[in-house]
Design an enzyme around this catalytic site. Sequence first.
Site, PDB file in Angstrom:
ATOM      1  N   ALA A 126     -17.921  33.514  24.669  1.00 41.12           N
ATOM      2  CA  ALA A 126     -17.940  33.273  26.110  1.00 41.12           C
ATOM      3  C   ALA A 126     -19.330  32.839  26.561  1.00 41.12           C
ATOM      4  O   ALA A 126     -20.337  33.368  26.095  1.00 41.12           O
ATOM      5  CB  ALA A 126     -17.510  34.535  26.851  1.00 41.12           C
ATOM      6  N   HIS A 169     -25.127  11.554  31.327  1.00 44.41           N
ATOM      7  CA  HIS A 169     -25.937  10.578  32.050  1.00 44.41           C
ATOM      8  C   HIS A 169     -27.100  10.154  31.174  1.00 44.41           C
ATOM      9  O   HIS A 169     -27.489  10.875  30.249  1.00 44.41           O
ATOM     10  CB  HIS A 169     -26.475  11.181  33.350  1.00 44.41           C
ATOM     11  CG  HIS A 169     -25.402  11.618  34.294  1.00 44.41           C
ATOM     12  ND1 HIS A 169     -24.687  10.734  35.069  1.00 44.41           N
ATOM     13  CD2 HIS A 169     -24.916  12.848  34.572  1.00 44.41           C
ATOM     14  CE1 HIS A 169     -23.813  11.403  35.793  1.00 44.41           C
ATOM     15  NE2 HIS A 169     -23.920  12.691  35.498  1.00 44.41           N
ATOM     16  N   ARG A 199     -23.627  20.787  19.401  1.00 46.38           N
ATOM     17  CA  ARG A 199     -23.509  20.160  18.078  1.00 46.38           C
ATOM     18  C   ARG A 199     -22.296  20.731  17.361  1.00 46.38           C
ATOM     19  O   ARG A 199     -21.753  21.755  17.771  1.00 46.38           O
ATOM     20  CB  ARG A 199     -24.768  20.341  17.252  1.00 46.38           C
ATOM     21  CG  ARG A 199     -25.177  21.777  17.021  1.00 46.38           C
ATOM     22  CD  ARG A 199     -26.474  21.864  16.270  1.00 46.38           C
ATOM     23  NE  ARG A 199     -27.521  21.385  17.138  1.00 46.38           N
ATOM     24  CZ  ARG A 199     -28.723  21.891  17.230  1.00 46.38           C
ATOM     25  NH1 ARG A 199     -29.074  22.908  16.495  1.00 46.38           N
ATOM     26  NH2 ARG A 199     -29.609  21.392  18.053  1.00 46.38           N
ATOM     27  N   ARG A 245     -21.662  34.325  12.420  1.00 51.24           N
ATOM     28  CA  ARG A 245     -21.175  34.877  11.152  1.00 51.24           C
ATOM     29  C   ARG A 245     -19.832  34.248  10.815  1.00 51.24           C
ATOM     30  O   ARG A 245     -19.173  33.677  11.683  1.00 51.24           O
ATOM     31  CB  ARG A 245     -21.024  36.395  11.242  1.00 51.24           C
ATOM     32  CG  ARG A 245     -19.982  36.839  12.269  1.00 51.24           C
ATOM     33  CD  ARG A 245     -19.823  38.355  12.298  1.00 51.24           C
ATOM     34  NE  ARG A 245     -18.894  38.793  13.308  1.00 51.24           N
ATOM     35  CZ  ARG A 245     -17.565  38.790  13.189  1.00 51.24           C
ATOM     36  NH1 ARG A 245     -16.993  38.341  12.085  1.00 51.24           N
ATOM     37  NH2 ARG A 245     -16.799  39.238  14.163  1.00 51.24           N
ATOM     38  N   ASN A 273      -6.319  28.166  29.983  1.00 52.74           N
ATOM     39  CA  ASN A 273      -6.274  29.148  31.052  1.00 52.74           C
ATOM     40  C   ASN A 273      -6.826  28.580  32.361  1.00 52.74           C
ATOM     41  O   ASN A 273      -7.117  27.392  32.467  1.00 52.74           O
ATOM     42  CB  ASN A 273      -7.018  30.418  30.613  1.00 52.74           C
ATOM     43  CG  ASN A 273      -6.323  31.681  31.071  1.00 52.74           C
ATOM     44  OD1 ASN A 273      -5.942  31.799  32.230  1.00 52.74           O
ATOM     45  ND2 ASN A 273      -6.168  32.631  30.166  1.00 52.74           N
TER      46      ASN A 273
END
Length: 196
Positions: free
Chosen positions: A159, A114, A165, A182, A84
């Site tokens: 969102a 960095h 990780r 969940r 999008n």
Amino acid sequence: MTLFEIMQKNEPYSSSNFDMPQDLQKKAKALCHAYNQTGPDDAERRAEILKELFGDCHPLTFIEPSFHCDYGFNIHTYGLTVINYNVVILDTSPVHIHENAFIAPGVCIACAGHSMDAEQRAQGIGTSAPVVIQKDVWIGANAVICGGVTIGEGSVIGAGSVVTRDIPAGVVAAGSPCRVIRPITEKDRVTPVRPI
């Protein structure tokens, strides 16, 4: 092995920003600019640009402008990919986006980083690690996917999340840092409205 070859490997690396291939980045910026100037009905031109920009571009790759990336050659789509508005991919390492990927507005996928050491950072020492988005993944608006991460098949990233990780398959994960909330279950199925 050249830096260009190292950049295309699915392994983390560090390098000087001054050694990065500026000519390839300039080409990617020009192609992104051209893409972002296309009209909504320019599907054929958009497909041509993406085919030239990306390392692998499945014909069912759809991206809304504005879109930006560092190099493009390190981005690989393998099936239906819907990206999008206002998405940025810093592809200093490979980014593998598998089929049925839905990437919401404002997402940033950042292979690049960095040095944590301030002196090295001031000298332009950077890091990079690949990103893998497995099939059937939905990444919510304004999420950040950091280098070295794999998002498992069928998972949903909430969102605004910051994914630092790996996320396993079949889960809803959200937060900063992103954590599994969940599993996705049959209760998550919806019944679409049918027009009369």
